[in-house]
Design a protein around this motif. Structure first.
Motif, PDB file in Angstrom:
ATOM      1  N   GLN A  14       0.842  -1.197   0.000  1.00  0.00           N
ATOM      2  CA  GLN A  14       0.000   0.000   0.000  1.00  0.00           C
ATOM      3  C   GLN A  14       0.879   1.250   0.000  1.00  0.00           C
ATOM      4  OE1 GLN A  14      -3.269   0.094  -0.318  1.00  0.00           O
ATOM      5  NE2 GLN A  14      -3.488  -2.128  -0.273  1.00  0.00           N
ATOM      6  N   VAL A  15       0.517   2.223  -0.840  1.00  0.00           N
ATOM      7  CA  VAL A  15       1.245   3.492  -0.904  1.00  0.00           C
ATOM      8  C   VAL A  15       0.245   4.635  -0.894  1.00  0.00           C
ATOM      9  CG1 VAL A  15       3.163   2.468  -2.192  1.00  0.00           C
ATOM     10  CG2 VAL A  15       1.284   3.557  -3.435  1.00  0.00           C
ATOM     11  N   GLN A  16       0.761   5.809  -0.618  1.00  0.00           N
ATOM     12  CA  GLN A  16       0.001   7.055  -0.754  1.00  0.00           C
ATOM     13  C   GLN A  16       0.910   8.056  -1.442  1.00  0.00           C
ATOM     14  OE1 GLN A  16      -1.723   8.403   2.900  1.00  0.00           O
ATOM     15  NE2 GLN A  16      -3.235   9.689   1.901  1.00  0.00           N
ATOM     16  N   PHE A  17       0.370   8.770  -2.447  1.00  0.00           N
ATOM     17  CA  PHE A  17       1.223   9.690  -3.185  1.00  0.00           C
ATOM     18  C   PHE A  17       0.543  11.043  -3.318  1.00  0.00           C
ATOM     19  CE2 PHE A  17      -1.284   7.248  -6.211  1.00  0.00           C
ATOM     20  CZ  PHE A  17      -1.792   8.201  -7.068  1.00  0.00           C
ATOM     21  N   TRP A  18       1.403  12.067  -3.401  1.00  0.00           N
ATOM     22  CA  TRP A  18       0.952  13.453  -3.510  1.00  0.00           C
ATOM     23  C   TRP A  18       1.529  14.071  -4.776  1.00  0.00           C
ATOM     24  CZ3 TRP A  18       2.286  11.050   0.900  1.00  0.00           C
ATOM     25  CH2 TRP A  18       1.407  11.110   2.002  1.00  0.00           C
ATOM     26  N   LYS A  19       0.696  14.784  -5.505  1.00  0.00           N
ATOM     27  CA  LYS A  19       1.171  15.556  -6.639  1.00  0.00           C
ATOM     28  C   LYS A  19       1.808  16.834  -6.121  1.00  0.00           C
ATOM     29  CE  LYS A  19      -0.456  17.727 -10.915  1.00  0.00           C
ATOM     30  NZ  LYS A  19      -1.637  18.036 -11.744  1.00  0.00           N
ATOM     31  N   ARG A  20       2.896  17.229  -6.727  1.00  0.00           N
ATOM     32  CA  ARG A  20       3.617  18.402  -6.255  1.00  0.00           C
ATOM     33  C   ARG A  20       2.715  19.631  -6.295  1.00  0.00           C
ATOM     34  NH1 ARG A  20       9.652  20.064  -8.438  1.00  0.00           N
ATOM     35  NH2 ARG A  20      10.272  21.273  -6.633  1.00  0.00           N
ATOM     36  N   GLY A  21       2.632  20.318  -5.142  1.00  0.00           N
ATOM     37  CA  GLY A  21       1.818  21.521  -5.052  1.00  0.00           C
ATOM     38  C   GLY A  21       0.397  21.291  -4.585  1.00  0.00           C
ATOM     39  N   GLU A  22       0.010  19.996  -4.355  1.00  0.00           N
ATOM     40  CA  GLU A  22      -1.342  19.703  -3.885  1.00  0.00           C
ATOM     41  C   GLU A  22      -1.272  19.146  -2.467  1.00  0.00           C
ATOM     42  OE1 GLU A  22      -3.450  17.180  -6.531  1.00  0.00           O
ATOM     43  OE2 GLU A  22      -3.516  18.646  -8.158  1.00  0.00           O
ATOM     44  N   PRO A  23      -2.204  19.556  -1.576  1.00  0.00           N
ATOM     45  CA  PRO A  23      -2.125  19.100  -0.180  1.00  0.00           C
ATOM     46  C   PRO A  23      -2.692  17.714   0.055  1.00  0.00           C
ATOM     47  CG  PRO A  23      -3.943  20.651  -0.449  1.00  0.00           C
ATOM     48  CD  PRO A  23      -3.233  20.591  -1.783  1.00  0.00           C
ATOM     49  N   GLY A  49       5.855  12.987 -16.515  1.00  0.00           N
ATOM     50  CA  GLY A  49       6.541  14.210 -16.142  1.00  0.00           C
ATOM     51  C   GLY A  49       6.051  14.836 -14.848  1.00  0.00           C
ATOM     52  N   THR A  50       4.969  14.287 -14.264  1.00  0.00           N
ATOM     53  CA  THR A  50       4.439  14.830 -13.017  1.00  0.00           C
ATOM     54  C   THR A  50       5.360  14.466 -11.852  1.00  0.00           C
ATOM     55  OG1 THR A  50       2.188  14.587 -13.865  1.00  0.00           O
ATOM     56  CG2 THR A  50       2.447  14.938 -11.494  1.00  0.00           C
ATOM     57  N   ARG A  51       5.669  15.438 -11.026  1.00  0.00           N
ATOM     58  CA  ARG A  51       6.518  15.214  -9.854  1.00  0.00           C
ATOM     59  C   ARG A  51       5.659  14.703  -8.697  1.00  0.00           C
ATOM     60  NH1 ARG A  51      11.203  17.786  -8.153  1.00  0.00           N
ATOM     61  NH2 ARG A  51      11.867  16.964  -6.121  1.00  0.00           N
ATOM     62  N   PHE A  63       8.828   4.010   4.006  1.00  0.00           N
ATOM     63  CA  PHE A  63       9.726   5.123   3.718  1.00  0.00           C
ATOM     64  C   PHE A  63       9.023   6.088   2.768  1.00  0.00           C
ATOM     65  CE2 PHE A  63      10.521   1.776   0.651  1.00  0.00           C
ATOM     66  CZ  PHE A  63      10.544   2.436  -0.561  1.00  0.00           C
ATOM     67  N   MET A  64       9.640   7.264   2.574  1.00  0.00           N
ATOM     68  CA  MET A  64       9.132   8.251   1.623  1.00  0.00           C
ATOM     69  C   MET A  64      10.198   8.509   0.570  1.00  0.00           C
ATOM     70  SD  MET A  64       6.924  10.989   3.853  1.00  0.00           S
ATOM     71  CE  MET A  64       6.090  11.520   2.357  1.00  0.00           C
ATOM     72  N   VAL A  65       9.753   8.772  -0.651  1.00  0.00           N
ATOM     73  CA  VAL A  65      10.686   8.966  -1.752  1.00  0.00           C
ATOM     74  C   VAL A  65      10.073   9.953  -2.732  1.00  0.00           C
ATOM     75  CG1 VAL A  65       9.740   7.061  -3.125  1.00  0.00           C
ATOM     76  CG2 VAL A  65      12.132   7.716  -3.429  1.00  0.00           C
ATOM     77  N   GLU A  66      10.935  10.684  -3.428  1.00  0.00           N
ATOM     78  CA  GLU A  66      10.508  11.598  -4.492  1.00  0.00           C
ATOM     79  C   GLU A  66      10.635  10.877  -5.829  1.00  0.00           C
ATOM     80  OE1 GLU A  66       9.549  14.839  -4.324  1.00  0.00           O
ATOM     81  OE2 GLU A  66       9.720  15.086  -2.153  1.00  0.00           O
ATOM     82  N   GLY A  67       9.714  11.158  -6.745  1.00  0.00           N
ATOM     83  CA  GLY A  67       9.757  10.496  -8.039  1.00  0.00           C
ATOM     84  C   GLY A  67       9.095  11.319  -9.121  1.00  0.00           C
ATOM     85  N   VAL A  68       9.223  10.836 -10.362  1.00  0.00           N
ATOM     86  CA  VAL A  68       8.624  11.462 -11.533  1.00  0.00           C
ATOM     87  C   VAL A  68       7.901  10.380 -12.332  1.00  0.00           C
ATOM     88  CG1 VAL A  68       9.074  12.683 -13.697  1.00  0.00           C
ATOM     89  CG2 VAL A  68      10.381  13.266 -11.670  1.00  0.00           C
ATOM     90  N   VAL A  69       6.686  10.683 -12.797  1.00  0.00           N
ATOM     91  CA  VAL A  69       5.926   9.730 -13.601  1.00  0.00           C
ATOM     92  C   VAL A  69       6.618   9.548 -14.948  1.00  0.00           C
ATOM     93  CG1 VAL A  69       3.705   9.245 -14.673  1.00  0.00           C
ATOM     94  CG2 VAL A  69       3.789  10.373 -12.443  1.00  0.00           C
ATOM     95  N   ALA A  70       7.009   8.299 -15.224  1.00  0.00           N
ATOM     96  CA  ALA A  70       7.667   8.003 -16.500  1.00  0.00           C
ATOM     97  C   ALA A  70       6.655   7.643 -17.574  1.00  0.00           C
ATOM     98  CB  ALA A  70       8.680   6.863 -16.315  1.00  0.00           C
ATOM     99  N   HIS A  71       5.624   6.889 -17.223  1.00  0.00           N
ATOM    100  CA  HIS A  71       4.577   6.551 -18.191  1.00  0.00           C
ATOM    101  C   HIS A  71       3.309   6.229 -17.414  1.00  0.00           C
ATOM    102  CE1 HIS A  71       4.841   2.190 -17.293  1.00  0.00           C
ATOM    103  NE2 HIS A  71       6.129   2.432 -17.142  1.00  0.00           N
ATOM    104  N   ALA A  72       2.157   6.467 -18.033  1.00  0.00           N
ATOM    105  CA  ALA A  72       0.862   6.242 -17.398  1.00  0.00           C
ATOM    106  C   ALA A  72       0.023   5.333 -18.276  1.00  0.00           C
ATOM    107  CB  ALA A  72       0.139   7.572 -17.157  1.00  0.00           C
TER     108      ALA A  72
END
Length: 282
Positions: A14-23, A49-51, A63-72
Motif C-alpha cells: 500500500q502506498v500514498q502519493f501526492w502531486k507536487r503543489g497539492e495538499p 513528467g508529473t513530480r 519510507f518516503m521517496v521523491e519520483g517522476v511519472v515516466a509513463h501512465a
C-alpha cells in the motif's frame, strides 16, 4: 531484452502519493518495485513528467521517496479485467534533488561581481590573509590558521561486551485448519472506496497474509470499513491465487497473500453500499 539497470521484482504494498503543489494525497499500491522505480496501481494515473512524493506504508519498513511519472496507463470499464491501470514512477536520487537546489556548472566565470573585483592594496604593516570563497555565504571569509592542538587525554579502556542471553525461540503461528477468518483493515475512507470500485464490485479481492489458504478453499474474509461505529462485514470467498512468503517465514514477503473470489457478490455489495453512498454524498 530489458534495458533496465535494476531488475523489477513483484511486490504488492500500500502506498500514498501526492502531486507536487497539492495538499491531498491519493491511495494506491505497487505491483512491482526496483531500486530505481516502481509501478503504482491506481485508477487515477497522473500524466508523464508529473513530480510526486510517495509514502510506502509497510510498518517499520515504510519510507518516503521523491519520483517522476515516466509513463501512465489508463484502463476503463471491462478492460480492467485484462490490464491494470496505473503509472510507472522513476525515483529521484539525492544527486537529482541537490542538482535542483544547487545547479551545476557554477564556475569561476559565473562568480558574482563582488568576487570578480580586485582586492584593495594592503596597508603598510598589515598581514596578508588568504581569502576562501564559500558559495553558501554572501561574503568571503578569512582563513585563520589553527593553533596547535593540546595533547589528547588518554582514552579509558572499553569494557568488554557481555555475551548475549540466549532465549528460547518463539513459536511460529500456523494457519488454521478447515478455513480461517482473515481480516482486512483500510487506512482511510479513500482507500476503502478505491478497493470497492476496483476489486469488490468486480467480484475479487486481495488478502495480505503470511498464511494464504489452499487453492479452491473456502475462507471467511472480515471487512472493516474505516468509519466510526462501523461493524465488520463477513463474506465468504474462494481462494483462486496464492502468493507464498519467500525465505524465512519470520521475514514476510511484501506480496504474501491470496487472491479470492467473492461467492455472494450481491450480498457483499448490499452490505457495503451504505458506506459507499455516504462517501459519494459528501
Amino acid at each position: 531484452m530489458s534495458r533496465r539497470i535494476s531488475p523489477r521484482r513483484p511486490r504488492r504494498v500500500q502506498v500514498q502519493f501526492w502531486k507536487r503543489g497539492e495538499p491531498h494525497g491519493y491511495p494506491g499500491y505497487t505491483t512491482n518495485i526496483s531500486l530505481t522505480g516502481m509501478f503504482i496501481g491506481t485508477r487515477s494515473p497522473l500524466p508523464p513528467g508529473t513530480r510526486l512524493r510517495i509514502e510506502v506504508l509497510e510498518g517499520d519498513r515504510g519510507f518516503m521517496v521523491e519520483g517522476v511519472v515516466a509513463h501512465a496507463r489508463k484502463v476503463r470499464g471491462e478492460m480492467m479485467r485484462l490490464s491494470q491501470p496505473g503509472m510507472g514512477v522513476r525515483f529521484l536520487s539525492v544527486e537529482d534533488l541537490v542538482r535542483e537546489l544547487v545547479p551545476t556548472g557554477y564556475g569561476h566565470e559565473d562568480l558574482p561581481a563582488a568576487y570578480a573585483e580586485p582586492l584593495p592594496p594592503l596597508e603598510e604593516g598589515a598581514v596578508e590573509r588568504e581569502l576562501i570563497w564559500d558559495p553558501v555565504i554572501s561574503d568571503p571569509k578569512p582563513f585563520i590558521p589553527e593553533l596547535p592542538a593540546a595533547p589528547a587525554a588518554p582514552i579509558p579502556p572499553i569494557p568488554p561486551i557481555p555475551p548475549p542471553v540466549s532465549r528460547p525461540a518463539e513459536p511460529i503461528p500456523t494457519p488454521r485448519e478447515g478455513g480461517g477468518t482473515f481480516a482486512i483493515h483500510f487506512l482511510n475512507p479513500a482507500e476503502f472506496l478505491e478497493v470497492y470500485r476496483r476489486d469488490i464490485v468486480n467480484g475479487g479481492l486481495f488478502v495480505s497474509t503470511r498464511f494464504p489458504g489452499r487453492l479452491q478453499e473456502t475462507v471467511n474474509v472480515e471487512l472493516h470499513p474505516p468509519f466510526p461505529n462501523a461493524r465488520p462485514v463477513l463474506v465468504r470467498a474462494r481462494v483462486v491465487q496464492r502468493f507464498e512468503p519467500s525465505g524465512d517465514s519470520l521475514s514476510p514477503n511484501l506480496l504474501a497473500g491470496m487472491g479470492v473470489e467473492l461467492l455472494d457478490l450481491p450480498t457483499v455489495v448490499d452490505s457495503l453500499q451504505p458506506y459507499v453512498a455516504g462517501m459519494q454524498g459528501r
